[in-house]
Design a protein around this motif. Structure first.
Motif, PDB file in Angstrom:
ATOM      1  N   SER A  37       2.339   1.982  -3.951  1.00 16.21           N
ATOM      2  CA  SER A  37       1.568   1.948  -4.361  1.00 16.21           C
ATOM      3  C   SER A  37       0.846   3.144  -3.895  1.00 16.21           C
ATOM      4  N   PHE A  38       0.944   3.405  -2.937  1.00 13.16           N
ATOM      5  CA  PHE A  38       0.358   5.542  -3.037  1.00 13.16           C
ATOM      6  C   PHE A  38       1.602   6.141  -3.582  1.00 13.16           C
TER       7      PHE A  38
ATOM      8  N   PHE B 295       0.104   7.653  -7.054  1.00  9.79           N
ATOM      9  CA  PHE B 295      -0.989   8.349  -5.713  1.00  9.79           C
ATOM     10  C   PHE B 295       0.263   9.628  -5.804  1.00  9.79           C
TER      11      PHE B 295
ATOM     12  N   LEU C 140      -8.302  10.578  -3.695  1.00 13.21           N
ATOM     13  CA  LEU C 140      -8.120   9.283  -2.664  1.00 13.21           C
ATOM     14  C   LEU C 140      -8.673  10.133  -1.405  1.00 13.21           C
TER      15      LEU C 140
ATOM     16  N   PHE D 172      -4.477  -1.022  -5.573  1.00  9.12           N
ATOM     17  CA  PHE D 172      -4.238  -0.487  -4.977  1.00  9.12           C
ATOM     18  C   PHE D 172      -5.555  -0.526  -3.787  1.00  9.12           C
TER      19      PHE D 172
ATOM     20  N   LEU E 176       0.719  -1.404   0.008  1.00  8.85           N
ATOM     21  CA  LEU E 176       0.312   0.313  -0.201  1.00  8.85           C
ATOM     22  C   LEU E 176       0.789   1.556  -0.093  1.00  8.85           C
ATOM     23  N   LYS E 177       1.914   1.417   0.477  1.00 14.48           N
ATOM     24  CA  LYS E 177       2.673   2.443   0.888  1.00 14.48           C
ATOM     25  C   LYS E 177       3.614   2.107  -0.405  1.00 14.48           C
TER      26      LYS E 177
ATOM     27  N   LEU F 180      -6.951  -1.641  -0.667  1.00 15.57           N
ATOM     28  CA  LEU F 180      -7.078  -0.877   0.324  1.00 15.57           C
ATOM     29  C   LEU F 180      -8.161  -1.113   1.276  1.00 15.57           C
TER      30      LEU F 180
ATOM     31  N   VAL G 259      -4.226  12.208  -5.284  1.00 19.66           N
ATOM     32  CA  VAL G 259      -4.557  12.084  -3.685  1.00 19.66           C
ATOM     33  C   VAL G 259      -5.728  12.868  -3.336  1.00 19.66           C
TER      34      VAL G 259
END
Length: 354
Positions: free
Chosen positions: A155-156, A160, A263, A204, A152-153, A208, A260
């Protein structure tokens, strides 16, 4: 497994959000960016950008919480989506003015692109097919909490944050500055060359959805998430309006599902529904039934929007934009859900097409 009622509410509201987006966007590029109508369309569009990501997060929460054999993934879920895609692509290719004016064969030849790629909103079905095919891999990722958080980190960062920051620099800092634009282009090229495709895309949101479904967020954290969601909405409105006025062209640079700001909106909406107490059992049962018609409504709603504009000459320019967008959205939503409900009573169509 206990039913996640909040997911039913999310599915229903996300269906309406997607309808709302497409209604607000139907004349978004046809009006002056300096006028009030465009600003209203921009505000409405920015308000509901969370629709599609919420759909993906719901799927992640439901699929990654249980074991589904690979054989079942293909025979039950992928097959259904493939048949739905082919069926509805054919539907949209046939129901055109060319069919009525020149015949079916001519229409199919003229709209072969629609037949192969699907109507503009059908990309969602292809994306879901890809996610379903990757479920066994995502199951491995979420089986280890450390690996899941690491994914997740990453991918963020690469889906993003980095592209978003580069876009802001290019659009607002480097506008008409050739040196900054060259620098942004070079950095973007380096990111592409890194080939981080494994952590890019809708996986993601899928993961998530599973992660946020499992963890418990304290009230103070939820309040910060809501504040971030509001700021995300404001940023979406202001950034796209500012850039559109600057360039004098309708701009959607910050509408995307991998911005972002969007998101922040997505997580805020998801958090609100997950932590809301749904105590009215009759309402809950009604929403559970109604939410089952969401997929069919998604597939048919663009046809309703286009038919209202072409046949009834009723669209978002027919009255004040503040009123027209919500009114038309509600009408399209009700009609689409009703058609989907009818189709869900036809056994074969229910099983494979809606």
């Amino acid at each position: 497994m206990k039913r996640k009622v909040y997911c039913d509410y999310l599915r229903l509201i996300a269906t309406f959000a997607v309808v709302f987006i497409h209604v607000a966007a139907s004349n978004w590029s046809n009006v002056d960016v300096n006028g009030m109508q465009w600003q209203v369309f921009n505000i409405y569009d920015s308000l509901v950008r969370w629709g599609v990501p919420i759909f993906v997060m719901i799927s992640g929460a439901l699929f990654l919480n249980r074991d589904v054999p690979i054989k079942n993934i293909y025979s039950k879920y992928v097959l259904r989506m493939v048949i739905a895609f082919v069926s509805w692509s054919l539907f949209y290719a046939i129901l055109t003015t060319d069919t009525f004016q020149h015949g079916l064969i001519y229409s199919l030849k003229s709209h072969i692109g629609t037949l192969v790629t699907g109507h503009y909103h059908m990309w969602f079905v292809l994306m879901i097919i890809g996610l379903y095919m990757c479920i066994p891999l995502m199951k491995k990722i979420v089986s280890d909490e450390t690996v899941m958080k690491y994914f997740l980190k990453l991918s963020f960062a690469f889906s993003f944050m980095l592209p978003w920051l580069l876009k802001i620099v290019n659009d607002f800092v480097g506008y008409n500055n050739g040196m900054i634009q060259k620098m942004v282009t070079a950095i973007d090229s380096n990111l592409t060359n890194m080939g981080m495709s494994m952590v890019l895309g809708y996986t993601f949101y899928f993961i998530l959805g599973y992660y946020l479904d499992r963890i418990v967020l304290k009230k103070n954290v939820r309040m910060m998430i809501y504040a971030a969601g509001i700021l995300g909405f404001i940023f979406t409105v202001v950034a796209d309006a500012g850039l559109s006025i600057k360039t004098q062209v309708a701009n959607s640079n910050y509408y995307g599902n991998f911005e972002v700001n969007v998101l922040f909106e997505v997580i805020a909406v998801h958090t609100f529904f997950k932590y809301h107490t749904f105590q009215n059992e009759k309402m809950n049962q009604f929403v559970v039934v109604l939410s089952k018609f969401g997929f069919g409504a998604y597939l048919i709603h663009t046809f309703i929007i286009e038919s209202m504009a072409a046949i009834l000459h009723f669209d978002t320019l027919s009255m004040n934009a503040w009123v027209s967008v919500p009114v038309i959205s509600i009408i399209v939503f009700i009609v689409s859900m009703s058609v989907s409900a009818l189709l869900n009573h036809i056994p074969v169509i229910k099983k494979y097409c809606v």
